[in-house]
Every structure is written in C-alpha cells, then in structure tokens.
Design a protein around this motif. Sequence first.
Motif, PDB file in Angstrom:
ATOM      1  N   LEU A 111     -41.586  19.010 -32.012  1.00 18.84           N
ATOM      2  CA  LEU A 111     -40.175  19.016 -31.591  1.00 18.84           C
ATOM      3  C   LEU A 111     -39.901  18.126 -30.234  1.00 18.84           C
ATOM      4  N   VAL A 112     -40.873  18.439 -29.376  1.00 20.29           N
ATOM      5  CA  VAL A 112     -40.688  17.677 -27.971  1.00 20.29           C
ATOM      6  C   VAL A 112     -41.450  16.443 -27.954  1.00 20.29           C
ATOM      7  N   GLY A 113     -42.137  15.813 -29.126  1.00 21.11           N
ATOM      8  CA  GLY A 113     -42.734  14.578 -29.038  1.00 21.11           C
ATOM      9  C   GLY A 113     -43.995  14.457 -28.620  1.00 21.11           C
ATOM     10  N   LEU A 114     -44.658  15.515 -28.399  1.00 17.38           N
ATOM     11  CA  LEU A 114     -45.970  15.400 -27.611  1.00 17.38           C
ATOM     12  C   LEU A 114     -47.104  14.889 -28.498  1.00 17.38           C
ATOM     13  N   LEU A 116     -43.904  23.006 -31.892  1.00 20.94           N
ATOM     14  CA  LEU A 116     -43.206  22.782 -30.838  1.00 20.94           C
ATOM     15  C   LEU A 116     -43.326  21.410 -30.024  1.00 20.94           C
ATOM     16  N   GLY A 117     -44.917  21.094 -30.138  1.00 23.46           N
ATOM     17  CA  GLY A 117     -45.193  19.842 -29.608  1.00 23.46           C
ATOM     18  C   GLY A 117     -44.422  18.645 -30.399  1.00 23.46           C
ATOM     19  N   THR A 126     -39.440  21.876 -38.134  1.00 24.15           N
ATOM     20  CA  THR A 126     -38.769  22.534 -37.046  1.00 24.15           C
ATOM     21  C   THR A 126     -38.794  24.167 -37.124  1.00 24.15           C
TER      22      THR A 126
END
Length: 133
Positions: free
Chosen positions: A27-30, A24-25, A48
């Motif tokens: 996916l959001v670029g964290l 998930l990180g 993904t």
Amino acid sequence: MPRKIRVVVVAAVCVFAYGGIVHLGDLVGLRPGGPGPATPTWLLLYFTSLAVFDPLAALLLALRRIEGLLLGCAVLATDAAANGYANYVLDGASGITPGRIGQAVITGLAIALIGAAPTVAPWLRRPRWLAGG
C-alpha cells in the motif's frame, strides 16, 4: 490445546501477521515486485483488503476464535487464486519468477490450513449464536 494444534495455530498467526505487513508495504509502495500500475482495479482492491483481513485473521486465531480459522482459510484460498491470476495471466514473463514462487507458497499454505482445519476447529472458541448458547 494439544501441542500439534497449538503449533498450527501459532504458525498460521505468524503467516497472517507477515501477510498483513507485506500487503501494508504494498500500500505504501515499500515492496519491490508488488502490484504494478497495470494491475486491474478489482485486484488492487482485493490486495488492499488483505492489509486488513490478514491481521484480522491473525488476531482472531491468536484469540482461539473459529472465525479466525474460517477467515484464514478464505484469505489463503482467494489470495492463491488472485496471485495465480496476477502471475500467470497478467505477467507476460515465462518460466519461474519470484511472483510465481510466492504464489506456489501461498497455495501450499492454503492447502495446509484447509487440510488442518477439521483437526484445529474443535479446539477453537465459537460465538454463542454458533455454539447454540
């Protein structure tokens, strides 16, 4: 459920919950070092999908469902292969890299869960259609 099997299931739930957070990180670029812009579309789609399949495996295992064990084994085996491709084929770096260490850990976890599956499986619930009832 015997203590050793409970430990394996709880550990697997933690691994998949962590994996879901990591993906998930991504996916959001964290997360630094996650999939980059040169990553092929098919591989990005696979990584993904792990944002869904990792937590799903964790949930099913927490509910003591055989489907969680089967999904978990499939996720770890394919994740090890996908990370192997990303870290040894796509990454031009030589030697030991953080990605290669991570890939080795995922491979070890895949081997451990697949090896433990025959011992753990009898203690998990099966769907009625699979249990014959």
